[in-house]
Design a protein around this motif. Structure first.
Motif, PDB file in Angstrom:
ATOM      1  N   ASP A  73       0.840  -1.193   0.000  1.00 13.25           N
ATOM      2  CA  ASP A  73       0.000   0.000   0.000  1.00 13.25           C
ATOM      3  C   ASP A  73       0.877   1.245   0.000  1.00 13.25           C
ATOM      4  O   ASP A  73       1.662   1.453   0.917  1.00 13.25           O
ATOM      5  CB  ASP A  73      -0.901  -0.022   1.227  1.00 13.25           C
ATOM      6  CG  ASP A  73      -1.774   1.219   1.354  1.00 13.25           C
ATOM      7  OD1 ASP A  73      -1.908   1.972   0.372  1.00 13.25           O
ATOM      8  OD2 ASP A  73      -2.325   1.430   2.444  1.00 13.25           O
ATOM      9  N   VAL A  74       0.728   2.052  -1.035  1.00  8.89           N
ATOM     10  CA  VAL A  74       1.481   3.298  -1.130  1.00  8.89           C
ATOM     11  C   VAL A  74       0.535   4.490  -0.962  1.00  8.89           C
ATOM     12  O   VAL A  74       0.940   5.556  -0.515  1.00  8.89           O
ATOM     13  CB  VAL A  74       2.223   3.386  -2.483  1.00  8.89           C
ATOM     14  CG1 VAL A  74       2.931   4.705  -2.660  1.00  8.89           C
ATOM     15  CG2 VAL A  74       3.224   2.247  -2.615  1.00  8.89           C
ATOM     16  N   ALA A  75      -0.730   4.310  -1.268  1.00 11.52           N
ATOM     17  CA  ALA A  75      -1.687   5.406  -1.273  1.00 11.52           C
ATOM     18  C   ALA A  75      -1.968   5.965   0.124  1.00 11.52           C
ATOM     19  O   ALA A  75      -2.171   7.164   0.276  1.00 11.52           O
ATOM     20  CB  ALA A  75      -2.995   4.962  -1.921  1.00 11.52           C
ATOM     21  N   THR A  76      -1.968   5.129   1.134  1.00 17.65           N
ATOM     22  CA  THR A  76      -2.363   5.572   2.466  1.00 17.65           C
ATOM     23  C   THR A  76      -1.397   6.584   3.071  1.00 17.65           C
ATOM     24  O   THR A  76      -1.806   7.643   3.531  1.00 17.65           O
ATOM     25  CB  THR A  76      -2.511   4.361   3.413  1.00 17.65           C
ATOM     26  OG1 THR A  76      -3.483   3.474   2.871  1.00 17.65           O
ATOM     27  CG2 THR A  76      -2.951   4.793   4.795  1.00 17.65           C
ATOM     28  N   THR A  77      -0.107   6.271   3.056  1.00 18.79           N
ATOM     29  CA  THR A  77       0.873   7.150   3.707  1.00 18.79           C
ATOM     30  C   THR A  77       1.861   7.793   2.739  1.00 18.79           C
ATOM     31  O   THR A  77       2.686   8.597   3.147  1.00 18.79           O
ATOM     32  CB  THR A  77       1.687   6.379   4.763  1.00 18.79           C
ATOM     33  OG1 THR A  77       2.440   5.355   4.106  1.00 18.79           O
ATOM     34  CG2 THR A  77       0.795   5.781   5.833  1.00 18.79           C
ATOM     35  N   GLY A  78       1.824   7.387   1.476  1.00 17.55           N
ATOM     36  CA  GLY A  78       2.764   7.932   0.509  1.00 17.55           C
ATOM     37  C   GLY A  78       3.974   7.057   0.278  1.00 17.55           C
ATOM     38  O   GLY A  78       4.762   7.299  -0.622  1.00 17.55           O
ATOM     39  N   GLU A  79       4.132   6.005   1.114  1.00 14.56           N
ATOM     40  CA  GLU A  79       5.208   5.052   0.883  1.00 14.56           C
ATOM     41  C   GLU A  79       4.921   3.749   1.611  1.00 14.56           C
ATOM     42  O   GLU A  79       4.100   3.694   2.514  1.00 14.56           O
ATOM     43  CB  GLU A  79       6.571   5.605   1.287  1.00 14.56           C
ATOM     44  CG  GLU A  79       6.849   5.674   2.760  1.00 14.56           C
ATOM     45  CD  GLU A  79       8.284   6.138   3.055  1.00 14.56           C
ATOM     46  OE1 GLU A  79       8.785   7.034   2.369  1.00 14.56           O
ATOM     47  OE2 GLU A  79       8.881   5.572   3.972  1.00 14.56           O
ATOM     48  N   GLY A  80       5.586   2.707   1.134  1.00 14.48           N
ATOM     49  CA  GLY A  80       5.461   1.399   1.758  1.00 14.48           C
ATOM     50  C   GLY A  80       6.746   0.627   1.552  1.00 14.48           C
ATOM     51  O   GLY A  80       7.523   0.918   0.631  1.00 14.48           O
ATOM     52  N   LYS A  81       6.991  -0.353   2.416  1.00 13.30           N
ATOM     53  CA  LYS A  81       8.242  -1.112   2.385  1.00 13.30           C
ATOM     54  C   LYS A  81       7.959  -2.592   2.211  1.00 13.30           C
ATOM     55  O   LYS A  81       7.087  -3.152   2.880  1.00 13.30           O
ATOM     56  CB  LYS A  81       8.994  -0.880   3.703  1.00 13.30           C
ATOM     57  CG  LYS A  81      10.330  -1.554   3.778  1.00 13.30           C
ATOM     58  CD  LYS A  81      10.998  -1.194   5.093  1.00 13.30           C
ATOM     59  CE  LYS A  81      12.335  -1.882   5.232  1.00 13.30           C
ATOM     60  NZ  LYS A  81      12.972  -1.552   6.516  1.00 13.30           N
ATOM     61  N   CYS A  82       8.721  -3.230   1.335  1.00 15.44           N
ATOM     62  CA  CYS A  82       8.582  -4.661   1.104  1.00 15.44           C
ATOM     63  C   CYS A  82       9.103  -5.429   2.318  1.00 15.44           C
ATOM     64  O   CYS A  82      10.242  -5.211   2.746  1.00 15.44           O
ATOM     65  CB  CYS A  82       9.360  -5.086  -0.139  1.00 15.44           C
ATOM     66  SG  CYS A  82       9.298  -6.872  -0.422  1.00 15.44           S
ATOM     67  N   PRO A  83       8.287  -6.344   2.870  1.00 17.87           N
ATOM     68  CA  PRO A  83       8.738  -7.104   4.028  1.00 17.87           C
ATOM     69  C   PRO A  83       9.815  -8.140   3.698  1.00 17.87           C
ATOM     70  O   PRO A  83      10.505  -8.617   4.592  1.00 17.87           O
ATOM     71  CB  PRO A  83       7.466  -7.786   4.526  1.00 17.87           C
ATOM     72  CG  PRO A  83       6.595  -7.883   3.329  1.00 17.87           C
ATOM     73  CD  PRO A  83       6.916  -6.676   2.492  1.00 17.87           C
ATOM     74  N   TYR A  84       9.978  -8.482   2.420  1.00 16.18           N
ATOM     75  CA  TYR A  84      10.981  -9.478   2.027  1.00 16.18           C
ATOM     76  C   TYR A  84      12.342  -8.862   1.757  1.00 16.18           C
ATOM     77  O   TYR A  84      13.342  -9.287   2.314  1.00 16.18           O
ATOM     78  CB  TYR A  84      10.531 -10.245   0.782  1.00 16.18           C
ATOM     79  CG  TYR A  84       9.436 -11.230   1.044  1.00 16.18           C
ATOM     80  CD1 TYR A  84       9.715 -12.476   1.592  1.00 16.18           C
ATOM     81  CD2 TYR A  84       8.121 -10.927   0.746  1.00 16.18           C
ATOM     82  CE1 TYR A  84       8.718 -13.388   1.840  1.00 16.18           C
ATOM     83  CE2 TYR A  84       7.111 -11.832   0.986  1.00 16.18           C
ATOM     84  CZ  TYR A  84       7.411 -13.070   1.537  1.00 16.18           C
ATOM     85  OH  TYR A  84       6.418 -13.966   1.779  1.00 16.18           O
ATOM     86  N   CYS A  85      12.392  -7.866   0.867  1.00 15.97           N
ATOM     87  CA  CYS A  85      13.694  -7.345   0.436  1.00 15.97           C
ATOM     88  C   CYS A  85      14.011  -5.953   0.970  1.00 15.97           C
ATOM     89  O   CYS A  85      15.122  -5.471   0.815  1.00 15.97           O
ATOM     90  CB  CYS A  85      13.790  -7.354  -1.086  1.00 15.97           C
ATOM     91  SG  CYS A  85      12.675  -6.195  -1.912  1.00 15.97           S
ATOM     92  N   GLY A  86      13.040  -5.300   1.595  1.00 15.01           N
ATOM     93  CA  GLY A  86      13.284  -3.989   2.174  1.00 15.01           C
ATOM     94  C   GLY A  86      13.193  -2.826   1.212  1.00 15.01           C
ATOM     95  O   GLY A  86      13.419  -1.682   1.602  1.00 15.01           O
ATOM     96  N   THR A  87      12.865  -3.090  -0.046  1.00 13.35           N
ATOM     97  CA  THR A  87      12.727  -2.006  -1.010  1.00 13.35           C
ATOM     98  C   THR A  87      11.596  -1.090  -0.571  1.00 13.35           C
ATOM     99  O   THR A  87      10.524  -1.541  -0.193  1.00 13.35           O
ATOM    100  CB  THR A  87      12.427  -2.556  -2.420  1.00 13.35           C
ATOM    101  OG1 THR A  87      13.523  -3.390  -2.831  1.00 13.35           O
ATOM    102  CG2 THR A  87      12.245  -1.437  -3.440  1.00 13.35           C
ATOM    103  N   VAL A  88      11.858   0.213  -0.604  1.00 14.97           N
ATOM    104  CA  VAL A  88      10.850   1.205  -0.229  1.00 14.97           C
ATOM    105  C   VAL A  88      10.251   1.766  -1.513  1.00 14.97           C
ATOM    106  O   VAL A  88      10.976   2.188  -2.416  1.00 14.97           O
ATOM    107  CB  VAL A  88      11.474   2.336   0.616  1.00 14.97           C
ATOM    108  CG1 VAL A  88      10.464   3.446   0.879  1.00 14.97           C
ATOM    109  CG2 VAL A  88      12.014   1.770   1.917  1.00 14.97           C
TER     110      VAL A  88
END
Length: 68
Positions: A41-56
């Motif tokens: 989810d990127v829409a809610t806060t403007g960013e999100g982070k992948c729980p597997y690889c850490g890519t933001v």
């Protein structure tokens, strides 16, 4: 904990799917380093982070999301 900086991917409103999510791994990532596809989810806060690889994944500055 690793001090290695994780990748930050800027996304535009056109990159978002459905209710404002992106998926990881994204199409630009190499197949051999893939992990199970997750929707972030990127829409809610403007960013999100992948729980597997850490890519933001971050919404590009100035991008406007269109309400349905």
């Amino acid at each position: 904990m690793s001090s290695e900086a994780k990748a930050v991917v800027e996304v535009t409103a056109k990159d978002l799917h459905g209710e404002g999510v992106v998926f990881c791994p994204n199409p630009k990532m190499t197949l051999w380093s893939g992990h199970p596809r997750v929707f972030i989810d990127v829409a809610t806060t403007g960013e999100g982070k992948c729980p597997y690889c850490g890519t933001v994944y971050r919404l590009k500055a100035g991008e406007k999301l269109h309400a349905h």
